[in-house]
Design an enzyme around this catalytic site. Sequence first.
Site, PDB file in Angstrom:
ATOM      1  CB  ALA A  15      -0.941  -0.001   1.196  1.00 19.48           C
ATOM      2  CB  SER A  17       6.941   0.792  -1.299  1.00 20.05           C
ATOM      3  OG  SER A  17       7.009  -0.384  -0.510  1.00 20.05           O
ATOM      4  N   GLY A  84      -5.121  -6.767   0.192  1.00 22.18           N
ATOM      5  CA  GLY A  84      -6.449  -7.312  -0.058  1.00 22.18           C
ATOM      6  C   GLY A  84      -7.506  -6.234  -0.209  1.00 22.18           C
ATOM      7  CG  ASP A 244      -0.063  -8.081   1.426  1.00 20.62           C
ATOM      8  OD1 ASP A 244      -1.052  -8.517   2.037  1.00 20.62           O
ATOM      9  OD2 ASP A 244       0.163  -6.852   1.295  1.00 20.62           O
ATOM     10  CB  THR A 245      -1.565 -11.333   5.129  1.00 20.83           C
ATOM     11  OG1 THR A 245      -1.602  -9.906   5.198  1.00 20.83           O
ATOM     12  CG2 THR A 245      -1.386 -11.880   6.532  1.00 20.83           C
ATOM     13  N   GLY A 416       8.530  -7.085   7.889  1.00 22.15           N
ATOM     14  CA  GLY A 416       9.513  -6.057   8.200  1.00 22.15           C
ATOM     15  C   GLY A 416       9.627  -5.750   9.675  1.00 22.15           C
TER      16      GLY A 416
END
Length: 502
Positions: A15, A17, A84, A244-245, A416
Site C-alpha cells: 500500500a 511501495s 487485499g 500479501d499476508t 519487516g
Amino acid sequence: MKGSAKRFLGIDLGASSGRIFLGTLENGRLSISKIYGFPNQGVQIFNGLYWDTPRLFEEVKKGLRVAVENHGSSFNGIGVDTWGVSFALLDNQNDLVGLPRHYRDRRADGMLEKLVKKVPADELFRRTGIQPLQINTSTQLFTMVETRSPQLQVTEKLLMMPDYFNFLLTGVTCSEYTVATTSQLYDPFRRDWASDLVKRLGLNVGWFQKIIEPGAALGRIHETVEEQTGLDLETPVIAIASHDTAAAVAAVPVEEDVGGWAYISSGTWSLMGVELERPLISEEALRYGLSNEGGVFGTVRLLKNIIGLWLVQKALEQWKLERDAEITYDDIERQAEQAEPFAHFIVPDSSVFLNPENMVDAIQKYCRASEQEVPRDIGSVSRSIFEGLAFRYRQTLEQLQDVSEKPIESIYVVGGGSKNSLLYQFTSNATGLPVNAGPSEATVAGNILMQAAAAGEIDSLKALRETVKKSFNIKSFRPMMSSEWEEAYKRYLRHYEQQRTG
C-alpha cells in the site's frame, strides 16, 4: 528439489511501495535480491482517493526491464502479490471503468451501518467468516450500489487487485483464492463466491471470475509485455498466494515438532492469528473480531488485524520535523529500552491513533485524558507504543487460545517488523512464550516459493517451510522478568476496560 538452479521474479505491491525481487532456488535454499523499487500511495482527486494502477503497471514493467538487463530474459516464473480488499472493474472491452478506489476512500463513510441493516453483521460473518468492516470489498461495492454509481452500468468483470495485475501481464481473467477470501463475498464452505449474498447486495454474480487455487499457472506473458520488457515470451505467470499476508504466513518457519503456534505478520499493521484446516465460525470468533482468510495448501488463517508499527512510523515523522535531524529506528529502539518501564499505558488500536496529524501529540493527549503522566521524550513515547503492542498481542493471543483446539506454545513473527528486537522481546515477556522472528521478507519468500511449487520444485507446505528455515536467519526470544510483566499486564487490562467503557 529437482535439477539445477531455478530463477523466479516476485512482484510485491504494498500500500506504500512496490518492489520486484529475483529469487533463486538451488540445493534446497532460496536467495532473494531486490531488483527495483518504487513508491505507491493513494491519489486524491477532488473528494476521492484512488490507486494509480496505470502508473503502477508502468513501474512493474520498468522493473521487469531492469531484471532482463541485469539477469537475462529467461525466468522460471513471475508472481504478483498485493494488499487485499481493493478491486478493479472492467467493461466489455476489458478496459477499466474508472481508477480503482483506495480502501481508505471516504465514500464508504457510514455505509457499513446501512449494509448491516440489509444483512445483519452476524449473518455476514456466518456466511463468509469475515468481520464486517468499512474497508471490505462488500462494503465498497454496496456503497456503489447505494449511490447509484454509473460505473456499475457498464461493468462486466470484477478483479481483485492482484488478479488485475495478473490480467495485465497475461490477458487472463480469474480470481485467486487467498485474495478472494478477503472480499467478504466468498463462501468458505462452498469454496466459491457467495452468490446469494452477492445478489442481496444488488450486485451481478456474472461479474465475479472463476476462483483458482494458489500455485495455479495462468499462462505465459502477453506479447505486449514481451515487447515492452524483453522477457522471453514463454515466461509463465503463476497465481501465487496473491494476498500479501497469505504469502507471508506461507513462509512462517515453523519447526516440524512444534505444538500449537500463532503468527504475527508484522509491519504497519500486525495480523495475528493461527493456521487451521477449516474455517472457524462461532459467536466467540465474531465477538473477538477474528476473521477467516484463505491460506496455501488448503489451510485457513484465523486472524485479527491489530494496528502495528504505524504509531512508530508516524511518531518518527514528527520527531524528524521537530528536530531537523536524522533519527533512525535503531535510535528509537535504543532510547525506548532505556526508558522507565510501565510508566504509560496506551491501547494501540484506539481510534485516536488511526490517522492523527501529529502522533506524538496524540499519544500525549491520550495519556493526559486518561489521567496518566505525559511522556515527553523519544524513549518514553516509543516505549509506551512497544509495551502497548506487546500487551495487545497478549490479549489477542488469549482470544485465539480460547477458540483454538490445542494450546498455543510459541509465536512466529514475520515481515519487516520482525527486525524490531525490542518489541518482540517485550512480546515474549508479555505472553510468557518463546518468540521466533524472521524472515523480514516473508511475503517475497512466500511469493517465490509458491512459484517453485507450481514448477514442481516443492510438493508440500512442510517442504516450503523447510526451505525457509534453511535459507534465512531466525532470531529467538525467551521470556524475561515474567512477574513484572504479569503485574503490568493486569494494570494494562484495567486501563483497557476504563477506555472501553469510558
